[in-house]
Every structure is written in C-alpha cells, then in structure tokens.
Design a protein around this motif. Structure first.
Motif, PDB file in Angstrom:
ATOM      1  N   SER A 197       0.826  -1.206   0.000  1.00  0.00           N
ATOM      2  CA  SER A 197       0.000   0.000   0.000  1.00  0.00           C
ATOM      3  C   SER A 197       0.857   1.251   0.000  1.00  0.00           C
ATOM      4  O   SER A 197       1.861   1.337   0.718  1.00  0.00           O
ATOM      5  N   ALA A 198       0.416   2.204  -0.802  1.00  0.00           N
ATOM      6  CA  ALA A 198       1.071   3.510  -0.817  1.00  0.00           C
ATOM      7  C   ALA A 198       0.626   4.360   0.367  1.00  0.00           C
ATOM      8  O   ALA A 198       1.002   5.528   0.466  1.00  0.00           O
ATOM      9  N   GLY A 199      -0.170   3.784   1.270  1.00  0.00           N
ATOM     10  CA  GLY A 199      -0.668   4.534   2.420  1.00  0.00           C
ATOM     11  C   GLY A 199      -1.830   5.420   2.027  1.00  0.00           C
ATOM     12  O   GLY A 199      -2.549   5.167   1.069  1.00  0.00           O
ATOM     13  N   ALA A 200      -2.018   6.491   2.783  1.00  0.00           N
ATOM     14  CA  ALA A 200      -3.099   7.424   2.482  1.00  0.00           C
ATOM     15  C   ALA A 200      -2.703   8.306   1.309  1.00  0.00           C
ATOM     16  O   ALA A 200      -1.530   8.660   1.145  1.00  0.00           O
ATOM     17  N   ASN A 201      -3.687   8.639   0.482  1.00  0.00           N
ATOM     18  CA  ASN A 201      -3.461   9.580  -0.624  1.00  0.00           C
ATOM     19  C   ASN A 201      -3.488  10.992  -0.044  1.00  0.00           C
ATOM     20  O   ASN A 201      -4.543  11.522   0.304  1.00  0.00           O
TER      21      ASN A 201
END
Length: 537
Positions: free
Chosen positions: A149-153
C-alpha cells in the motif's frame, strides 16, 4: 410436523418471466461492476511483470486452497463514493477481502489492490477492512493480510480518515490478544501508519528487494530531519529480517512468500470440522430469480423463498394462523437447524408479538435465526396505534437486539422504515448481511416521502394564504422520488457498506450454509487469549 412445502408458484407465467428478465439485467450490471475493479487492477500487469511481482488477485488465488469455497465480502465498497459517475466509479475500496480456506483452515483474507493507485487506502476501503476485522474477531478466523500500500493519498487527505484509521491497528492488537493469529505478507511498501500493519502482526513474511516498512520514507525523513538514507537502510526486507527483527521470514519473490504463508497457517494446528451431508431443496433455486416483483409493494409469499433454501424444501411454520403477515418457520440449511423470520406484509401488532415469541424460542433451542427482509415497515393507523404498535414493535426490537444466537440477514425486497430495525438490519449487528440485486433500503418509499413533503408544503402555503404552483409542486415531488430511489438502490447501499455484499439469489443457500458453518466453527473453537497481543521482539 415438518413437511415439504407445496409450491403454488408458476415459473412460466408472464409475470414471472418479466420478473426473471428484470433481475437478470440487474445481475448483468452487478457482474460488470464486480469485474470493473479487477479490470482496472489488471491494467497494471506490465509494471508488475517488470518488477517480477504477481497482481493482487493472483496472490489471493495462489494463497487459497484450489477448488475450495470462497466468500467475497464488500465487493461494491465505495461504489459512487469515489466519484458520482456510475460508468466510472470503481467499486471495491482498493481492497480484496473474503473468507476462504488456506491450507485447510478457514481464514479471513485481505489484500491491498495495489494495481489501483498503488494500493492507496481509500475512505471506504478503510471501512471495509474494519468490517472484515470485526467479522474475523467475532468468528475466530485467522487474519491473513497481503500488504502493498502507498498509504493514504495525501492529495485527498481527510483528518477523520487519519483519526479513524487508528481503529485498524487497534483491531490487529485485539485479534492477537484474543488468540487469533494475524499473519502479514509484506509484498511492497508500508509507510508511516502502514508500518504498523506488520508491526502489529504475529508473523511477518517479507519479499527481498520489494518489501518496505518505515515510519518515515526517505522524502519525509529528509524534510523532517535532513537525514539522507536509502529505502533499504530505512526499511528493506533484508534489514528487517536480519537487523530490526520486524520480519520472521525472507522470501525471494511473491510466490515463495505466499508459499511461506500457507506453511505458517498449516502449522497453526487449527482444523475445520467436517459437515454432514444434507439434501438440497426439491424446488429449483432458479425460481428465486422470478419470485420478487419490481414493485416491492406487490405481495410475495416468502414461504416460496424459504422452500427453495432449506434442506428437502421442508419447513415447519410457527403460529401459521396468527399474525399471518409475519412469517416464522423452522427448517435446516446444510444440516444446520435454523429459524426464519420473513414478511408477507407490514409488521402488525400480532406479527411483532409472534416474532418476539419465535426469537425467544430459537434462543432457547440455540438455533440461528435468518431474517429474509421484505417489509414496508411496521403497521400505522389509528387501530394500530391504539393496539399498542409502538410497545409491541419495541418488544420485537428488544428481542432482536438481545438474541443469544447467531443472526443472519438477507435483504430480499423492501427494507423500509423501522421494519429494517425489527428485521435485524445493519444497525442491529447481524453476523452477516447480504442483499439481493433488487432490494431497496429506505426510511420509506420514494413516492410516500414525496407525498408526505407535498402535504406538508401545501399546508404551510395554505396557512400563508398562498396557492401552490402545480408545476413547482410536481417538480419537488419528482426530485424527492428520484433522491430516495437512488439512495435505496442495493448497489448504492452496498457501496456504503450497509451490507456485506450483493449476491445472486440463486447463491443464497450456499452463502447461508457457508456463514452458518463459519458461525458454528467459531462457537466450537477454543482460543488461547493473551493479556496483550504477541509483542514483536
């Protein structure tokens, strides 16, 4: 006595054929939506191939036992929430989730759909993982998380998402403390809060050259402290498995990592009890496509539905001559003794009392209760109010709320007003809740709401001595109807996670049997809870 139900349904009748065609069109639309997320993710295949990685759905397929049942959950999460265009909205919440078998063990499986926006956590994706964590905790299912996951946008940052996101990590700690294994395969990045996914897992498998886990990546580290470091130095797989101790196993690629996860689960020593064979219904499941009318105000004999779900199409109706608009019956699904509550009309005083009695009876027997929702709500009117509808309806709601047996809800048709509450809607925490494609959920029907507002508006104008403009009145009426109908739609409500998924009516028996097996397995499993979750060394 329990007898085979004598059906009066005529599947070849013109009305039945019309209903079948309408539902078939809805099922086509449902499948198209479900395939949209997979297609969007698959467009990233060239990048994954270049990196020597598997696509998220390939990872899940490799993890699961070949040929074993798989119950996907919350497939439409986020539909029309990411964007309002129904042709462009991508459902799923950027996450794949469901219950399936891994090395012979029934598990909750969650995978970041990193083919879409690099697996960035979407608002409804967060709600989705919180829901499946809740199910895993209650049903005592090992929680297997495939993370990339790229985490939160940060371009779509919302402070409430950051605050509520902490619940995700709290739930991982609760699962571990309850004695439920939490196993993470770190396929790619886990940055900032995402680093706590492996940090709060019991066992972590990392992929050489691909796994990353750090509280601050190189850009943030440079901005915050001025320190310069590489991704591998900060949080690479080799560093975490050899230096920090965050990872237990180091795999060479995705395939080996999945194989390691299967080996870890095989060593849990958890077994799935075999279920006895049971006869299927004698009436065809295909009829379920033609039973429910498009106009949910039209009557339906819900015994026809039950008879196409239960073993041998045999049921025992409870208080058949009393409160006849509320249907209570006993039967079996896959060998499980269950009680059914459904609706052949509004819930009246007699029906509420009947349902309350039946819920208590099922709790005394220890039989799960299945609610087949098809109601416009509790009965209104002078006679109903004077008969004590409020207090008797409240008794039913108290019984639903405090029932001591598993409760599972299927929204087949209308789910309007307080009928949604009395029939164990989402607010009453059924163990599982699924919808049929034609189901509708609302405080009331669109035309009823529009007519109510029209009466109120015209009365207000009359008090001012103003004559209503017919054109404006009709415009307001049409607007309210459209608003209610759009929000009542099963695809829309499923996008808001007001159910656990929209299912083909023909799959209802299989879904119910799967859920009943899951509940029974949870009840029979002995856990070894800890004062705290497994702390990483």
């Amino acid at each position: 006595m329990t007898t085979a139900f004598a059906s009066r349904f005529l599947p070849g009748a013109p009305d039945a054929q019309k209903r079948r065609a309408a539902l078939a069109a809805r099922l086509d639309a449902l499948r198209a939506l479900q395939e949209r997320a997979a297609a969007a993710s698959a467009r990233s295949l060239p990048q994954f191939d270049k990196r020597g990685q598997l696509l998220p759905r390939q990872r899940v397929a490799l993890l699961l036992d070949a040929g074993a049942p798989w119950l996907p959950l919350c497939n439409l999460a986020g539909y029309l929430q990411d964007m309002k265009d129904p042709e462009k909205s991508v459902p799923g919440g950027g996450m794949i989730a469901g219950i399936g078998w891994v090395s012979g063990v029934r598990c909750m499986v969650v995978a970041s759909d990193s083919g879409i926006e690099a697996g960035a956590i979407q608002p409804m994706g967060l709600e989705k993982i919180l829901r499946v964590q809740e199910i895993a905790l209650r049903e005592r299912l090992p929680f297997v998380h495939l993370v990339e996951s790229a985490g939160a946008n940060l371009m779509r940052y919302r402070v409430e998402g950051f605050v509520h996101g902490g619940t995700l990590f709290r739930n991982l700690a609760r699962l571990s403390a309850a004695g439920i294994p939490v196993i993470t395969v770190q396929h790619g990045s886990g940055t900032a809060g995402g680093a706590y996914m492996p940090g709060l897992s019991d066992v972590v498998i990392m992929v050489q050259g691909r796994s990353r886990a750090f509280l601050a990546g190189p850009p943030l580290l440079m901005a915050a402290t001025g320190e310069v470091a590489t991704e591998e130095e900060l949080g690479g797989a080799e560093m975490h498995t050899a230096v920090s101790g965050l990872g237990e196993y180091l795999a060479q690629d995705d395939r080996e990592a999945i194989g390691m996860a299967r080996d870890v689960i095989a060593q849990l020593g958890w077994t799935t009890p075999a279920r006895p064979s049971a006869p299927g219904p004698t009436l065809p499941a295909d009829d379920l496509l033609a039973l429910m009318p498009g106009d949910l105000r039209q009557p339906v004999d819900m015994r026809e539905v039950i008879a196409r779900l239960v073993d041998g199409s045999e049921l025992l109706e409870f208080k058949a001559r009393y409160g006849m608009a509320t249907l209570c019956a006993q039967g079996r699904i896959g060998g499980h003794a269950v009680g059914f509550i459904s609706n052949n009309g509004p819930i009246d005083v007699a029906g509420a009392n009947k349902a309350t009695h039946f819920i208590q009876w099922m709790c005394q027997l220890g039989h799960p209760i299945i609610y087949l929702q098809n109601t416009t709500g509790f009965m209104v009117g002078k006679d109903s109010e004077q008969g004590g509808m409020i207090k008797h309806g409240s008794k039913m709601i108290q019984a639903v709320t405090n029932a001591t047996v598993p409760q599972i809800t299927i929204q087949c048709g209308a789910s309007f007003g307080a009928g949604n509450y009395g029939m164990c809607g989402r607010g009453y925490a059924p163990r599982f809740l699924f919808s049929w494609p034609g189901a509708k959920t609302a405080v009331m029907g669109g035309e009823q709401a529009a007519r109510t507002m029209q009466i109120v508006t015209e009365a207000a104008l009359a008090r001012k001595g103003v004559t209503p403009d017919p054109t404006e009145s009709q415009a307001q009426f049409d607007k309210i109807v459209a608003m209610f109908e759009a929000q009542a739609d099963a695809f829309y409500t499923s996008g808001l996670l007001l159910d656990d998924g929209v299912i083909d009516p023909r799959d209802t028996r299989a879904v119910l049997a799967f859920c009943l097996d899951t509940c029974a397995e949870a009840q029979g499993r002995t856990l070894r809870p800890l004062s705290f979750g497994v702390a990483r060394m």
